[in-house]
Design an enzyme around this catalytic site. Structure first.
Site, PDB file in Angstrom:
ATOM      1  N   GLY A 148      -8.111 -10.466  13.871  1.00  0.00           N
ATOM      2  CA  GLY A 148      -7.687  -9.885  12.429  1.00  0.00           C
ATOM      3  C   GLY A 148      -7.151 -10.805  11.693  1.00  0.00           C
ATOM      4  N   CYS A 149      -7.194 -10.523  10.236  1.00  0.00           N
ATOM      5  CA  CYS A 149      -6.191 -11.431   9.177  1.00  0.00           C
ATOM      6  C   CYS A 149      -4.928 -11.231   9.247  1.00  0.00           C
ATOM      7  CB  CYS A 149      -7.049 -10.994   8.038  1.00  0.00           C
ATOM      8  SG  CYS A 149      -6.940  -9.296   7.542  1.00  0.00           S
ATOM      9  N   TYR A 150      -4.505  -9.964   9.247  1.00  0.00           N
ATOM     10  CA  TYR A 150      -2.860  -9.743   9.272  1.00  0.00           C
ATOM     11  C   TYR A 150      -2.386 -10.189  10.656  1.00  0.00           C
ATOM     12  CZ  TYR A 150      -2.596  -6.577   4.955  1.00  0.00           C
ATOM     13  OH  TYR A 150      -2.478  -6.473   3.859  1.00  0.00           O
ATOM     14  N   ALA A 153      -1.923 -13.994  10.632  1.00  0.00           N
ATOM     15  CA  ALA A 153      -0.767 -14.471  10.094  1.00  0.00           C
ATOM     16  C   ALA A 153       0.523 -14.111  11.000  1.00  0.00           C
ATOM     17  CB  ALA A 153      -0.773 -13.822   8.505  1.00  0.00           C
TER      18      ALA A 153
END
Length: 340
Positions: A148-150, A153
């Site tokens: 996932g994106c979060y 990061a």
């Protein structure tokens, strides 16, 4: 090699089409969009008109995908659990962009996603797709759950410090902000221009579904608070951790060295001395990271910026497909951002 995209009319599906239009080894043979079936791709998303002048969205029929080398699933959460079992053995590789196969423990899905998992037998087979941290697992994989994106990061910012024992594996705080494209293309009142413009809000307080994914990546306890920022693309994650009490407190040089050791040979991760910027990563598959230690409070602070639609979604999926198919990971992926 022939590629198919399920759910190609959403933001991540459109971004897959954009990236694959420049991929020298993958050709899009089919793109589905149930509610837009029969509509030319270029009419629905004009930015793709020149790249796909003859491509028309088709219905989501798994039978049309037989024999494809790779299928990307850019479907809403829950849909891949129904579709992927039908694709196993009929296509060479499935890369899922949703969270359907990311978590190893099926008991986490009812708590964080509100429903039992529809194909729990596949969770052990799915490879978690974050190449910089789990590259060896991707070689020869046939089912990949792109990170996932979060979590991408936060994972890139924190994993080198956790793995080297520089910070405590409990009490980690992740504050992250995302652009509105992270919520998808569907119309929502909370995403209207008049609602989002000149506003900055937290959401999913204590309950955001990416929390267990971060904890799975790090093997650590995480308190995660996401925020919606008035921009289209980008994620900036600011992460806080305490130094490992069993060791001398690290210096900024020590935590930066950990990032350099982890990422200096990575084509898509830039270790910066200055705080990273979301605009610097826009349109690219790059992530920018940095870290420092506050001697006054003792906290270790580490940050990561990336484009949520590229490194946080579609670019990550292509990078994972490249690794699984035996291609160089950089194939077809931009390393330079778009500026201004």
């Amino acid at each position: 090699m022939k590629a198919g995209i399920l759910g190609a009319s959403g933001y991540t599906g459109a971004e897959l089409l954009r990236l694959l239009s420049a991929h020298p080894s993958l050709e899009v043979a089919l793109a589905t969009a149930q509610t837009h079936a029969g509509q030319p791709v270029g009419a629905h998303t004009p930015s793709l008109a020149a790249a796909y002048p003859g491509l028309v969205y088709e219905e989501n029929d798994p039978g049309r995908l037989d024999g494809l080398d790779v299928v990307f699933c850019a479907l809403p959460h829950g849909e891949s659990q129904r579709v992927v079992p039908e694709l196993r053995g009929r296509v060479g590789l499935v890369v899922d962009l949703a969270a359907d196969f990311r978590l190893r423990d099926p008991s986490l899905y009812p708590r964080w996603y509100g429903q039992e998992h529809g194909a729990p037998e596949l969770l052990a087979e799915a490879v978690y797709g974050l190449p910089e941290l789990f590259r060896d697992d991707l070689v020869g994989a046939t089912l990949v759950a792109a990170a996932g994106c979060y979590p991408t990061a936060a994972g890139l910012a924190l994993a080198p410090l956790v793995r080297r024992g520089l910070v405590e594996p409990t009490g980690i705080v992740v504050d992250a902000a995302s652009g509105v494209s992270g919520a998808g293309r569907g119309p929502k009142e909370s995403l209207h221009f008049g609602t989002v413009d000149e506003d900055f809000t937290a959401y999913g307080l204590l309950t955001h579904r990416h929390t267990p994914e971060m904890e799975q990546i790090l093997g650590s306890q995480v308190l995660f608070t996401p925020h919606l920022a008035p921009m289209v693309r980008g994620i900036l994650a600011t992460c806080y951790a305490r130094p490992d009490r069993a060791r001398p407190a690290p210096s900024t040089d020590a935590v930066m060295n950990a990032l350099h050791e982890a990422y200096d040979d990575e084509p898509f991760v830039v270790v910066r001395d200055d705080p990273p910027s979301t605009k610097a990563t826009a349109g690219s598959n790059a992530a920018h990271v940095t870290a420092c230690v506050d001697p006054r409070t003792g906290w270790v602070v580490t940050l990561c910026a990336l484009d949520n639609l590229v490194k946080g979604a579609s670019g990550q999926a292509v990078q994972c497909a490249n690794a699984a198919l035996g291609l160089p990971e950089t194939t077809g992926l931009p390393v330079a951002g778009v500026y201004p």
